[in-house]
Write an enzyme that holds these catalytic residues in place. Structure first.
Site, PDB file in Angstrom:
ATOM      1  N   ASP A  65      -9.620  -4.616   8.426  1.00 23.61           N
ATOM      2  CA  ASP A  65      -8.682  -5.614   8.947  1.00 23.61           C
ATOM      3  C   ASP A  65      -9.227  -6.259  10.224  1.00 23.61           C
ATOM      4  OD1 ASP A  65      -6.319  -4.858   7.106  1.00 23.61           O
ATOM      5  OD2 ASP A  65      -6.887  -2.977   8.054  1.00 23.61           O
ATOM      6  N   ARG A  95     -11.806  -8.714   9.298  1.00 26.93           N
ATOM      7  CA  ARG A  95     -11.155  -9.942   8.813  1.00 26.93           C
ATOM      8  C   ARG A  95     -10.677 -10.796   9.982  1.00 26.93           C
ATOM      9  NH1 ARG A  95      -7.854  -6.448   4.344  1.00 26.93           N
ATOM     10  NH2 ARG A  95      -9.167  -6.897   2.512  1.00 26.93           N
ATOM     11  N   HIS A 151      -2.732   0.666   8.373  1.00 23.81           N
ATOM     12  CA  HIS A 151      -3.525  -0.244   7.542  1.00 23.81           C
ATOM     13  C   HIS A 151      -2.566  -0.803   6.505  1.00 23.81           C
ATOM     14  CE1 HIS A 151      -6.490  -2.070   5.025  1.00 23.81           C
ATOM     15  NE2 HIS A 151      -6.332  -1.205   4.034  1.00 23.81           N
ATOM     16  N   ARG A 211       0.823  -1.202   0.000  1.00 18.74           N
ATOM     17  CA  ARG A 211       0.000   0.000   0.000  1.00 18.74           C
ATOM     18  C   ARG A 211       0.863   1.260   0.000  1.00 18.74           C
ATOM     19  NH1 ARG A 211      -2.458  -3.716   3.560  1.00 18.74           N
ATOM     20  NH2 ARG A 211      -4.546  -4.366   2.929  1.00 18.74           N
TER      21      ARG A 211
END
Length: 318
Positions: A153, A156, A180, A93
């Site tokens: 997240d 998840r 993140h 990212r």
């Protein structure tokens, strides 16, 4: 007889790619707001997406509008920014920081002009770095410029714990904090299932969550996106649902606690960087960070995550 004006809640989604379109769709079918606006500079693409969504609004509690004119976003209550280069297989990212910061520098003043009272939520990656960029450009307080951070997240992780423990997901309480991205980590020291600390959860007298299991679950949650991107090119459905739930929290009457990324001021010694911590969320945006207890090891990881983000920020011209 005169009709009283109705204050209709409006969400604008910037970017009609897979993430933005999924976010608009999730908000539309959940009724996260009264009006969902989808904007993109690609006229043909965004008009097709809006038409496709509009054709189903007989069956939704919300309406949809939008196109390639940024004025369509006027007077939004929440602006979700998903526009930018997307993450490619094998790319982190943080690799996206430069190009997406450039896009944001052009976009943010235009959005602010249309909706000066809106809350601005960054979804484009790297969302932590871009949150700092967006706040710097806009001059708005951190309460009004933030990102979805580790909200997805965390979802998840809770799904993975639920699978491993074979319990309903509503009983799982665990949170991921930090970047993140690759340096994020769960707060295992306060994670629990229906009040039982996760380290103490047993089945037939045997510990279910050993240190090895917890490490594997943390890694799988943190790196889940890479596997999905490799398989289908993007992650979109789960982040769409995440954004819709966040919108409902921001527009609702009650305060919620969600792990979001904003520029923080001295949380466990970390300051002047955006990363995720559990936050109190309301119509005012982020009211503050929840002072959750953290172990010494978790505080060390938080500082390491912050330094990683600061290194990325230092490479940008903001």
């Amino acid at each position: 007889m005169t009709l009283k004006a109705v204050n209709r809640r409006k969400i604008s989604v910037i970017g009609a790619g897979s993430v933005g379109s999924s976010l608009a769709y999730a908000c539309l079918i959940r009724g996260s707001a009264d009006i969902v606006c989808l904007y993109d500079i690609n006229k043909d693409k965004v008009e097709a997406e809006v038409a496709d969504l509009a054709h189903g609004t007989q069956f939704t509690p919300a309406s949809v509008m939008g196109g390639a004119d940024i004025k369509d976003t006027v007077n939004s209550d929440i602006v979700f920014i998903t526009a930018g280069a997307k993450q490619k297989p094998g790319q982190t990212r943080l690799d996206l920081a430069g190009v997406n910061a450039g896009i944001l520098k052009s976009l943010m003043p235009q959005l602010l002009e249309q909706s000066p009272n809106a809350l601005f939520v960054l979804v484009t990656n790297p969302c932590d770095v871009l949150t700092v960029v967006a706040q710097d450009i806009s001059g708005l307080p951190s309460s009004r410029v933030f990102s979805t951070g580790t909200m997805l997240d965390t979802s998840r992780l809770r799904w993975l714990i639920r699978q491993w423990a074979n319990v309903a997901q509503r009983h799982v309480h665990a949170t991921i904090v930090g970047e993140h991205g690759d340096s994020e980590f769960p707060l295992w020291s306060i994670a629990q299932i229906s009040g039982v600390p996760i380290h103490e959860w047993k089945v037939d007298g045997e510990s279910v969550f050993t240190d090895e299991v917890l490490d594997d679950l943390a890694h799988e949650a943190a790196f889940a996106a890479y596997k999905i991107i490799e398989g289908k090119g993007a992650t979109n459905y789960a982040i769409g649902l995440t954004g819709a739930r966040l919108a409902e929290a921001l527009l609702g009457a009650n305060r919620s606690i969600l792990p979001l990324s904003s520029v923080i001021d001295d949380v466990h010694g970390v300051k002047n960087v955006a990363l995720s911590m559990p936050c109190i969320v309301s119509r005012e945006g982020i009211e503050g960070v929840v002072p959750v207890p953290m172990s010494d090891g978790e505080i060390t990881k938080l500082h390491a995550s912050a330094e990683r983000l600061k290194d990325s920020l230092s490479s940008l011209d903001i």
